[in-house]
Scaffold this motif. Structure first.
Motif, PDB file in Angstrom:
ATOM      1  N   ASP A   1      -4.970   1.941  14.513  1.00  0.00           N
ATOM      2  CA  ASP A   1      -5.639   1.180  13.452  1.00  0.00           C
ATOM      3  C   ASP A   1      -5.908  -0.272  13.790  1.00  0.00           C
ATOM      4  O   ASP A   1      -6.059  -1.014  13.337  1.00  0.00           O
ATOM      5  CB  ASP A   1      -4.930   1.287  12.095  1.00  0.00           C
ATOM      6  N   GLU A   2      -5.728  -0.754  15.222  1.00  0.00           N
ATOM      7  CA  GLU A   2      -6.279  -1.928  15.683  1.00  0.00           C
ATOM      8  C   GLU A   2      -6.862  -1.662  16.964  1.00  0.00           C
ATOM      9  O   GLU A   2      -6.684  -2.301  17.973  1.00  0.00           O
ATOM     10  CB  GLU A   2      -4.940  -2.750  15.838  1.00  0.00           C
TER      11      GLU A   2
ATOM     12  N   GLN B   1     -10.481   5.685   3.496  1.00  0.00           N
ATOM     13  CA  GLN B   1     -10.110   6.840   3.577  1.00  0.00           C
ATOM     14  C   GLN B   1     -10.976   7.842   3.292  1.00  0.00           C
ATOM     15  O   GLN B   1     -11.097   9.024   3.879  1.00  0.00           O
ATOM     16  CB  GLN B   1      -8.585   6.957   2.818  1.00  0.00           C
TER      17      GLN B   1
ATOM     18  N   LEU C   1      -5.099   8.562  -5.039  1.00  0.00           N
ATOM     19  CA  LEU C   1      -6.328   8.004  -5.056  1.00  0.00           C
ATOM     20  C   LEU C   1      -6.472   7.655  -3.730  1.00  0.00           C
ATOM     21  O   LEU C   1      -5.820   6.939  -3.092  1.00  0.00           O
ATOM     22  CB  LEU C   1      -6.772   7.135  -6.089  1.00  0.00           C
TER      23      LEU C   1
ATOM     24  N   GLY D   1      -2.231  -6.353  10.954  1.00  0.00           N
ATOM     25  CA  GLY D   1      -1.650  -4.941  10.637  1.00  0.00           C
ATOM     26  C   GLY D   1      -0.486  -4.926   9.790  1.00  0.00           C
ATOM     27  O   GLY D   1      -0.281  -3.934   9.054  1.00  0.00           O
TER      28      GLY D   1
ATOM     29  N   THR E   1      -8.662   5.364  -0.745  1.00  0.00           N
ATOM     30  CA  THR E   1      -9.391   4.090  -0.808  1.00  0.00           C
ATOM     31  C   THR E   1     -10.847   4.421   0.107  1.00  0.00           C
ATOM     32  O   THR E   1     -11.066   5.398   0.527  1.00  0.00           O
ATOM     33  CB  THR E   1      -8.721   3.086   0.082  1.00  0.00           C
TER      34      THR E   1
ATOM     35  N   ARG F   1      -3.187  -7.418  -0.482  1.00  0.00           N
ATOM     36  CA  ARG F   1      -3.341  -6.116  -0.065  1.00  0.00           C
ATOM     37  C   ARG F   1      -3.620  -5.099  -0.915  1.00  0.00           C
ATOM     38  O   ARG F   1      -3.039  -5.210  -1.818  1.00  0.00           O
ATOM     39  CB  ARG F   1      -2.199  -5.780   1.026  1.00  0.00           C
ATOM     40  N   TYR F   2      -4.234  -4.190  -0.850  1.00  0.00           N
ATOM     41  CA  TYR F   2      -4.534  -2.997  -1.598  1.00  0.00           C
ATOM     42  C   TYR F   2      -4.661  -3.529  -3.242  1.00  0.00           C
ATOM     43  O   TYR F   2      -3.630  -3.250  -4.018  1.00  0.00           O
ATOM     44  CB  TYR F   2      -3.572  -1.886  -1.550  1.00  0.00           C
TER      45      TYR F   2
ATOM     46  N   TYR G   1       0.848   8.107  -3.209  1.00  0.00           N
ATOM     47  CA  TYR G   1      -0.532   7.882  -2.728  1.00  0.00           C
ATOM     48  C   TYR G   1      -1.563   9.055  -3.369  1.00  0.00           C
ATOM     49  O   TYR G   1      -1.141  10.244  -2.936  1.00  0.00           O
ATOM     50  CB  TYR G   1      -0.696   7.873  -1.161  1.00  0.00           C
TER      51      TYR G   1
ATOM     52  N   LYS H   1     -12.347  -3.989   5.526  1.00  0.00           N
ATOM     53  CA  LYS H   1     -11.213  -5.195   5.282  1.00  0.00           C
ATOM     54  C   LYS H   1     -10.061  -5.059   5.276  1.00  0.00           C
ATOM     55  O   LYS H   1      -9.564  -3.794   5.463  1.00  0.00           O
ATOM     56  CB  LYS H   1     -11.835  -5.630   3.965  1.00  0.00           C
ATOM     57  N   THR H   2      -9.037  -5.935   5.388  1.00  0.00           N
ATOM     58  CA  THR H   2      -7.708  -6.229   5.756  1.00  0.00           C
ATOM     59  C   THR H   2      -7.004  -5.551   4.190  1.00  0.00           C
ATOM     60  O   THR H   2      -7.601  -5.592   3.521  1.00  0.00           O
ATOM     61  CB  THR H   2      -7.205  -7.370   6.010  1.00  0.00           C
ATOM     62  N   GLY H   3      -6.119  -4.666   4.687  1.00  0.00           N
ATOM     63  CA  GLY H   3      -5.486  -4.067   3.413  1.00  0.00           C
ATOM     64  C   GLY H   3      -6.034  -3.153   2.592  1.00  0.00           C
ATOM     65  O   GLY H   3      -5.698  -2.802   1.475  1.00  0.00           O
ATOM     66  N   SER H   4      -7.136  -2.532   3.392  1.00  0.00           N
ATOM     67  CA  SER H   4      -7.661  -1.529   2.601  1.00  0.00           C
ATOM     68  C   SER H   4      -7.368   0.037   2.959  1.00  0.00           C
ATOM     69  O   SER H   4      -8.046   0.887   2.519  1.00  0.00           O
ATOM     70  CB  SER H   4      -9.213  -1.534   3.075  1.00  0.00           C
TER      71      SER H   4
ATOM     72  N   LEU I   1      -3.608   5.248   6.762  1.00  0.00           N
ATOM     73  CA  LEU I   1      -3.364   6.481   6.166  1.00  0.00           C
ATOM     74  C   LEU I   1      -4.799   7.009   6.738  1.00  0.00           C
ATOM     75  O   LEU I   1      -4.801   8.109   6.952  1.00  0.00           O
ATOM     76  CB  LEU I   1      -3.324   6.671   4.545  1.00  0.00           C
TER      77      LEU I   1
ATOM     78  N   PHE J   1      -6.750  12.334  -2.667  1.00  0.00           N
ATOM     79  CA  PHE J   1      -6.347  13.160  -1.505  1.00  0.00           C
ATOM     80  C   PHE J   1      -6.514  14.582  -1.730  1.00  0.00           C
ATOM     81  O   PHE J   1      -6.860  15.325  -0.955  1.00  0.00           O
ATOM     82  CB  PHE J   1      -4.835  12.683  -1.093  1.00  0.00           C
TER      83      PHE J   1
ATOM     84  N   ARG K   1      -2.765 -10.996   5.473  1.00  0.00           N
ATOM     85  CA  ARG K   1      -1.404 -10.441   5.100  1.00  0.00           C
ATOM     86  C   ARG K   1      -1.065 -10.470   3.626  1.00  0.00           C
ATOM     87  O   ARG K   1      -0.041 -10.175   3.232  1.00  0.00           O
ATOM     88  CB  ARG K   1      -0.327 -11.398   6.075  1.00  0.00           C
TER      89      ARG K   1
HETATM   90  N1  LIG Z   1      -4.686   5.558  -1.219  1.00  0.00           N
HETATM   91  C1  LIG Z   1      -3.760   4.559  -1.411  1.00  0.00           C
HETATM   92  N2  LIG Z   1      -3.111   4.520  -2.565  1.00  0.00           N
HETATM   93  C2  LIG Z   1      -2.278   3.568  -2.819  1.00  0.00           C
HETATM   94  N3  LIG Z   1      -1.858   2.461  -2.041  1.00  0.00           N
HETATM   95  C3  LIG Z   1      -2.476   2.824  -0.695  1.00  0.00           C
HETATM   96  C4  LIG Z   1      -3.377   3.628  -0.296  1.00  0.00           C
HETATM   97  N4  LIG Z   1      -3.661   3.558   0.879  1.00  0.00           N
HETATM   98  C5  LIG Z   1      -3.168   2.388   1.515  1.00  0.00           C
HETATM   99  N5  LIG Z   1      -2.331   1.917   0.567  1.00  0.00           N
HETATM  100  C6  LIG Z   1      -1.599   0.687   0.467  1.00  0.00           C
HETATM  101  O1  LIG Z   1      -2.217  -0.342   0.850  1.00  0.00           O
HETATM  102  C7  LIG Z   1      -1.502  -1.186   1.586  1.00  0.00           C
HETATM  103  C8  LIG Z   1      -2.603  -1.648   2.867  1.00  0.00           C
HETATM  104  O2  LIG Z   1      -2.725  -0.577   3.732  1.00  0.00           O
HETATM  105  P1  LIG Z   1      -2.898  -0.612   5.239  1.00  0.00           P
HETATM  106  O3  LIG Z   1      -1.646  -1.397   5.724  1.00  0.00           O
HETATM  107  O4  LIG Z   1      -3.098   0.930   5.629  1.00  0.00           O
HETATM  108  O5  LIG Z   1      -4.081  -1.661   5.192  1.00  0.00           O
HETATM  109  P2  LIG Z   1      -5.089  -1.772   6.601  1.00  0.00           P
HETATM  110  O6  LIG Z   1      -6.388  -1.541   6.187  1.00  0.00           O
HETATM  111  O7  LIG Z   1      -4.497  -1.322   7.952  1.00  0.00           O
HETATM  112  O8  LIG Z   1      -4.839  -3.465   6.503  1.00  0.00           O
HETATM  113  P3  LIG Z   1      -5.064  -4.192   7.984  1.00  0.00           P
HETATM  114  O9  LIG Z   1      -6.516  -4.489   8.419  1.00  0.00           O
HETATM  115  O10 LIG Z   1      -4.344  -5.623   7.723  1.00  0.00           O
HETATM  116  O11 LIG Z   1      -4.145  -3.599   9.131  1.00  0.00           O
HETATM  117  C9  LIG Z   1      -0.295  -0.648   1.994  1.00  0.00           C
HETATM  118  O12 LIG Z   1       0.913  -1.284   1.480  1.00  0.00           O
HETATM  119  C10 LIG Z   1      -0.497   0.822   1.665  1.00  0.00           C
HETATM  120  O13 LIG Z   1       0.441   1.434   1.199  1.00  0.00           O
END
Ligand SMILES: Nc1ncnc2c1ncn2[C@@H]1O[C@H](COP(=O)(O)OP(=O)(O)OP(=O)(O)O)[C@@H](O)[C@H]1O
Length: 668
Positions: free
Chosen positions: A232-233, A106, A101, A385, A103, A415-416, A99, A124-127, A131, A81, A412
């Motif tokens: 984000d949806e 981001q 690094l 989400g 993704t 994730r990450y 937070y 994808k989900t959880g990516s 943020l 970041f 669900r």
């Molecule tokens: N840069 C980052 N570093 C560490 N953890 C992160 C980072 N960005 C997101 N996360 C963690 O990853 C998880 C998933 O993030 P987030 O809920 O934003 O995913 P999403 O892409 O919106 O998923 P969905 O499609 O299911 O809504 C969260 O627990 C969040 O805290």
């Protein structure tokens, strides 16, 4: 020594070879002192100069420097970041929340959003999509040196209350060093209470229905200064017609920047969005699979009457795990939750569905987040989400309406970068169609078999529970009808064929001695060709998925189209629309004893868009000292009531975005 001197010189260092005890060269020491001294002096001078300037001016200079760097952002060089030109306040918030690094989503979207582009990202989900749009939101207001007196600067729309709450929590965490305020407006509490505070909110996280309601009823609510709209949806919000509506009718100012993300690339959505300078980022477009690589996905095929025993056996063998089980209707969740609590599988069971009062929903959400091992029985309200930490398993007890819903539910877990497992239970009649859809959507699912020796049959126990408890028996009946109806209402008739369901066996498996009468089924059997479908352009429901979120969409559409027609007719509510929403959703035959409750359930689902209460003084008090203040929900146990209908149609929506009337008319 000569070799050492060469090596030291090569590293750019100077070395004293006079040996220990020799006196330092006074000229060199003086020069070193002079250099240090003059550096300190110039620093002091600069500080003195800065101290003379007001704080806002110093900040403005910092902002100008940051903005100069926006043009230099090179995505390929970004890993953290801190590689983005972000404010110290945001960076500190991110670091404190661990937070560091970025993704991929981001990395690819934050720079574009900082540069003022409208961004629609898919990953994808959880990516980390949350943020990806929250960071630009904070920076947008920081750049403008926004203060609480500037009013609403950013609107964040979430399709469900839970997701809004979660987004708000992340915002609170990463934005805590900023000076602007944020508020959560999601219904479940007194509207007046929110109305009194709404104009002091700089970042508003809300659900669509509640937003519309404030537009209608809160006279002082305006968004004339709105800078940014985020979600984000996005696809869901678009489904809910809100954006179209806001763009075309609700007069969203055209200079508002949009920052959206969603789970899947969709060409359809591009057309639906009228963005000013759009950038589309599809992070995983070329990926082999559309689900996270760390997600292990399997399905089993079993008979409908076996499903409850399969679930019980699954839970018995996963007592130390955290799992979410998805069902297609609230009544299934309600009945099976009770029954499973009585069965005592040896693990905590929680239930989350749209018919719970708001406070209960929040409690369950928080409880499940806190627990290490637990199972959450949920409707699709929890499918999108929501970021429950460390979920090991997602079990889809009922077949999802389509591959997209499958992906949201399965997402669900895993994730990450975490691992996770997803298990889909399919009926023999659902297998071919669903598996085909999943493979087409690049979801790698494999069939696995149940070990029959491990299957624990619970039917007899359920029968004995029902024999002793009339209330439970009625719940079982409602669950039965509700499930059959959900299959019947599914759009994809290739997968969902109600005529193939083993009806009497299913009733027995729920503990019922006889299957309750399902009139719409009897009608269907009598008139197999006549589908009880009413086309959408007649503004009533089409056959649709029974899942909560789809119902929400339908309710919203019905509500909205009705509302718009009223607005277009000059705000007068036509007689026949008195209970249009009720008619709209219950157009199919409702003569069963069940019907009233079914309507009630649907109205309950529509609550997302209904007048309810929300934010809390308690929470906001708690955060008053913090620089970033938040208006939050009330911790009050008020029962949610469906004050549907009348109130909605009384007040004509006012011009919250403050555009001049000429433009309003042009847009209408
Ligand atoms: N840069 C980052 N570093 C560490 N953890 C992160 C980072 N960005 C997101 N996360 C963690 O990853 C998880 C998933 O993030 P987030 O809920 O934003 O995913 P999403 O892409 O919106 O998923 P969905 O499609 O299911 O809504 C969260 O627990 C969040 O805290």
């Amino acid at each position: 020594a000569a070799a050492a001197a060469t090596a030291a010189a090569a590293m750019g260092k100077t070395t004293d070879f006079r040996g220990p005890g020799a006196r330092p060269d006074p000229v060199r020491s003086f020069n070193r002192w002079k250099k240090k001294h003059s550096h300190k002096q110039s620093q002091k001078k600069q500080l003195r100069k800065q101290l003379k300037k007001p704080e806002w001016q110093v900040e403005r200079e910092v902002i100008s420097r940051l903005m100069l760097n926006y043009g230099k952002i090179n995505v390929n060089e970004i890993t953290r970041f801190s590689d983005f030109p972000l404010s110290k306040k945001t960076l500190k918030g991110l670091q404190e929340a661990q937070y560091r690094l970025v993704t991929e989503i981001q990395k690819q979207t934050i720079g574009l959003a900082l540069q003022g582009k409208d961004v629609l990202g898919a990953a994808k989900t959880g990516s980390g999509k949350t943020l990806a749009f929250l960071v630009p939101v904070l920076e947008a207001l920081y750049r403008l040196q926004w203060t609480s007196t500037d009013g609403l600067g950013v609107l964040i729309i979430s399709p469900t209350r839970e997701l809004a709450y979660q987004t708000f929590e992340v915002l609170r965490k990463v934005g805590k060093n900023h000076d602007f305020s944020a508020g959560l407006i999601i219904g479940g509490k007194d509207l007046k209470h929110e109305a009194e505070r709404i104009n002091n909110i700089n970042i508003l996280v809300c659900t669509p229905g509640r937003l519309l309601q404030h537009m209608d009823e809160t006279i002082c609510f305006h968004a004339t200064n709105l800078q940014m709209l985020g979600s984000d949806e996005a696809d869901r919000i678009l489904d809910m017609a809100l954006l179209n509506t806001m763009n075309a009718i609700e007069n969203l100012p055209r200079n508002v920047q949009t920052c959206f993300s969603q789970q899947q690339k969709s060409v359809k959505d591009l057309a639906r969005l009228s963005l000013k300078n759009p950038e589309y980022v599809w992070v995983h477009e070329k990926a082999k699979y559309s689900t996270p690589a760390t997600l292990e996905q399997n399905y089993i095929v079993c008979q409908l009457q076996q499903k409850i025993s399969v679930l019980y056996s699954f839970l018995r063998s996963h007592l130390k795990k955290k799992s979410i089980v998805f069902f297609s209707s609230c009544k299934e969740v309600q009945y099976l939750f009770r029954v499973f609590c009585r069965l005592r599988p040896g693990i905590s069971i929680l239930a989350l569905h749209g018919r719970q009062q708001q406070m209960r929903r929040m409690e369950v959400y928080n409880e499940f987040v806190r627990k290490r091992a637990a199972v959450l029985f949920a409707t699709d309200i929890a499918a999108r989400g929501l970021d429950f930490p460390a979920v090991n398993w997602v079990l889809q007890f009922d077949c999802p309406e389509d591959a997209n819903t499958y992906i949201h539910r399965a997402g669900r877990t895993a994730r990450y970068k975490e691992d996770g497992e997803a298990l889909l239970i399919l009926l023999p009649s659902e297998e071919k169609g669903m598996v085909q859809q999943l493979l087409q959507r690049k979801v790698p699912v494999k069939e696995i078999k149940i070990n029959p020796e491990k299957l624990i049959d619970v039917q007899k126990k359920l029968e004995s529970f029902l024999a002793q408890d009339q209330d439970l028996k009625e719940r079982a009946q409602r669950c039965f009808v509700s499930y059959i109806r959900s299959v019947y209402l599914m759009k994809d008739k290739e997968i969902f064929d109600v005529s193939k369901l083993p009806i009497p066996e299913y009733a027995l498996s729920l503990g019922l001695a006889v299957a309750p009468r399902v009139r719409f089924l009897q009608k269907m059997q009598k008139q197999p060709n006549k589908e009880l479908i009413v086309s959408q352009d007649k503004k009533v429901s089409e056959p649709r998925a029974p899942s909560l979120s789809n119902d929400e969409v339908e309710e919203f559409r019905a509500y909205f189209s009705e509302k718009m027609s009223i607005l277009q007719k000059g705000g007068k509510r036509p007689e026949e629309t008195e209970d249009g929403l009720v008619n709209g959703i219950s157009d199919e035959e409702e003569e069963e004893k069940e019907s009233e409750e079914e309507v009630e359930e649907k109205l309950g689902k529509a609550k997302e868009y209904q007048p309810h209460s929300g934010p809390s003084t308690d929470e906001s008090q708690k955060h008053k000292e913090a620089p970033m203040q938040f208006l939050d929900r009330d911790d009050d146990n008020e029962e949610e009531e469906d004050e549907l209908g009348a109130d909605f149609f009384k007040v004509k929506r006012h011009n919250v975005f403050g555009l001049d009337l000429k433009e309003n008319k042009a847009l209408q």
